[in-house]
Design an enzyme around this catalytic site. Structure first.
Site, PDB file in Angstrom:
ATOM      1  N   PRO A  16      18.088  27.306  51.659  1.00 54.42           N
ATOM      2  CA  PRO A  16      16.825  27.004  51.029  1.00 54.42           C
ATOM      3  C   PRO A  16      16.306  25.871  50.663  1.00 54.42           C
ATOM      4  CG  PRO A  16      18.270  27.932  49.725  1.00 54.42           C
ATOM      5  CD  PRO A  16      19.000  27.745  51.063  1.00 54.42           C
ATOM      6  N   CYS A 100      21.943  22.023  44.542  1.00 52.15           N
ATOM      7  CA  CYS A 100      20.648  21.124  44.803  1.00 52.15           C
ATOM      8  C   CYS A 100      20.945  19.699  44.137  1.00 52.15           C
ATOM      9  CB  CYS A 100      19.503  21.363  44.362  1.00 52.15           C
ATOM     10  SG  CYS A 100      18.170  19.854  44.381  1.00 52.15           S
ATOM     11  N   LYS A 142      24.316  30.023  45.942  1.00 52.64           N
ATOM     12  CA  LYS A 142      25.087  28.458  46.425  1.00 52.64           C
ATOM     13  C   LYS A 142      25.421  27.343  45.668  1.00 52.64           C
ATOM     14  CE  LYS A 142      22.948  26.423  50.164  1.00 52.64           C
ATOM     15  NZ  LYS A 142      22.779  24.805  50.616  1.00 52.64           N
ATOM     16  N   HIS A 172      28.109  24.181  50.239  1.00 55.50           N
ATOM     17  CA  HIS A 172      27.681  23.396  51.737  1.00 55.50           C
ATOM     18  C   HIS A 172      28.927  22.347  51.697  1.00 55.50           C
ATOM     19  CE1 HIS A 172      23.874  20.320  52.416  1.00 55.50           C
ATOM     20  NE2 HIS A 172      25.855  19.103  52.497  1.00 55.50           N
ATOM     21  N   ASN A 203      27.557  25.370  55.100  1.00 55.54           N
ATOM     22  CA  ASN A 203      26.233  25.017  55.323  1.00 55.54           C
ATOM     23  C   ASN A 203      26.754  23.319  55.400  1.00 55.54           C
ATOM     24  OD1 ASN A 203      23.980  23.769  53.216  1.00 55.54           O
ATOM     25  ND2 ASN A 203      23.648  24.100  55.568  1.00 55.54           N
ATOM     26  N   ASP A 205      25.521  20.089  57.499  1.00 56.14           N
ATOM     27  CA  ASP A 205      25.693  19.571  58.866  1.00 56.14           C
ATOM     28  C   ASP A 205      25.878  20.061  60.652  1.00 56.14           C
ATOM     29  OD1 ASP A 205      25.333  17.097  58.430  1.00 56.14           O
ATOM     30  OD2 ASP A 205      27.811  16.134  58.233  1.00 56.14           O
TER      31      ASP A 205
END
Length: 346
Positions: A16, A100, A142, A172, A203, A205
């Site tokens: 997203p 985020c 996430k 991430h 998640n 790279d």
């Protein structure tokens, strides 16, 4: 690969990205090999739900299922209401944003800032799961590895989220402090995978077929999520899928194919945003498609001066027709050309 009752065609996910992964972009990525895509994040602030931005983000007309919507906020009750609001508008999976790193999100204690307050984070997860369960809608989460290098708590939060009923976790491989700088690290993702039984998505790279395989091997993850590397290159998903399946590289797409995909993308984009906004928001997508290509920078600068969709499409038709006379397959663009995403990337 499954998320709750939904069986996915493969384990390659579109990340997203606010301002990027709108419905037209998600649809094209799914056509070109992505098995799953999560929407741009939708705020939990009820007073903004009737805004044009949120109404567009909640528009799933014709979208390939399952429809997954990411929500962001800081209040458990508001997040639960946001989940219900999006379910009423077609969401079949709800994703909670705790990844985020954008300042305007974290300054309001949303996104990855929630990782600093584990009790609040868990309360949000519990409230959203409770709101989704009566509808049979699975909840995913996430997050990042932690807030900073000294405060990596992804494993602890992952265990708690699993206990609270989350069906899938995406990590991430950076802290919020890192933003998108430096290299993603995968040890923490591997530790999360070892700590929980629900599927874990890696998640960070992943920008080539070889890197995709390396991340799978390093983390043991069940799936991969790709964000920035898909900007202007939505066919990366079919390239990775082919490499993981065969160990060989798929031939680069034909120039004529890329031309067709871009025109299709733009028509869908203009339809969603209208002429005035569509022309202006399309500029970044066009720039990503042609970055690193012969004459691409000059085209990007020219596109930025055009004020109509017809003019944009005409310029692109001329450019790709000339490019196809010199190249059958799309020339390789330098990897260093990959740009940072817009700030609101989850």
């Amino acid at each position: 690969m499954r998320i709750g009752p939904h069986e996915l065609p493969n384990s390659l996910f579109v990340a997203p990205m606010a301002g990027v992964t709108d419905r037209p972009f998600r649809q094209l990525c799914k056509r070109l090999g992505a098995g799953y895509a999560v929407s741009e994040m939708v705020t939990s602030r009820k007073e903004l739900w009737n805004s044009l931005k949120t109404s567009r983000r909640a528009n799933h007309d014709g979208e390939v299922e399952p429809i997954a919507v990411q929500i962001a906020g800081t209040e458990p009750e508001m997040m639960a209401e946001a989940a219900a609001y999006n379910i009423d508008r077609g969401a079949q999976i709800i994703d909670i944003n705790m990844g985020c790193p954008a300042k305007k999100v974290c300054n309001k204690w949303a996104g990855s800032a929630l990782m600093q307050d584990e009790a609040l984070a868990l309360s949000i997860v519990e409230a959203v799961v409770a709101a989704c369960q009566p509808h049979g809608v699975p909840v995913t989460l996430k997050m990042r590895t932690g807030w900073c290098q000294q405060h990596k708590n992804a494993v602890r939060l992952a265990r708690a989220a699993e206990q609270a009923g989350v069906a899938l976790l995406t990590v991430h491989g950076r802290t919020r402090e890192q933003g998108y700088k430096g290299q993603a690290e995968y040890d923490t993702i591997a530790a999360v995978k070892a700590a929980v039984k629900v599927p874990v998505v890696a998640n960070g790279d992943i920008d080539s077929p070889e890197k995709a395989l390396a991340v799978l091997r390093a983390t043991g993850a069940d799936a991969l999520m790709i964000g920035r590397a898909a900007q202007g290159r939505p066919w990366i998903f079919r390239e990775i899928e082919h490499f993981l399946s065969t160990g060989t590289h798929r031939a680069p797409p034909l120039v004529a194919q890329v031309h067709g995909w871009l025109v299709e993308h733009l028509h869908d984009h203009y339809s969603l945003y209208g002429e005035w906004s569509g022309v202006r928001t399309a500029r970044k997508h066009i720039g990503w498609y042609v970055r690193g290509l012969p004459g691409g920078e000059a085209l990007r600068q020219h596109i930025n001066t055009l004020e109509s969709s017809d003019a944009q499409l005409s310029a692109l038709n001329d450019y790709f027709e000339a490019l196809s006379q010199r190249h059958v397959h799309l020339p390789d663009a330098p990897a260093a050309q990959v740009e940072q995403p817009e700030p609101e990337v989850a």
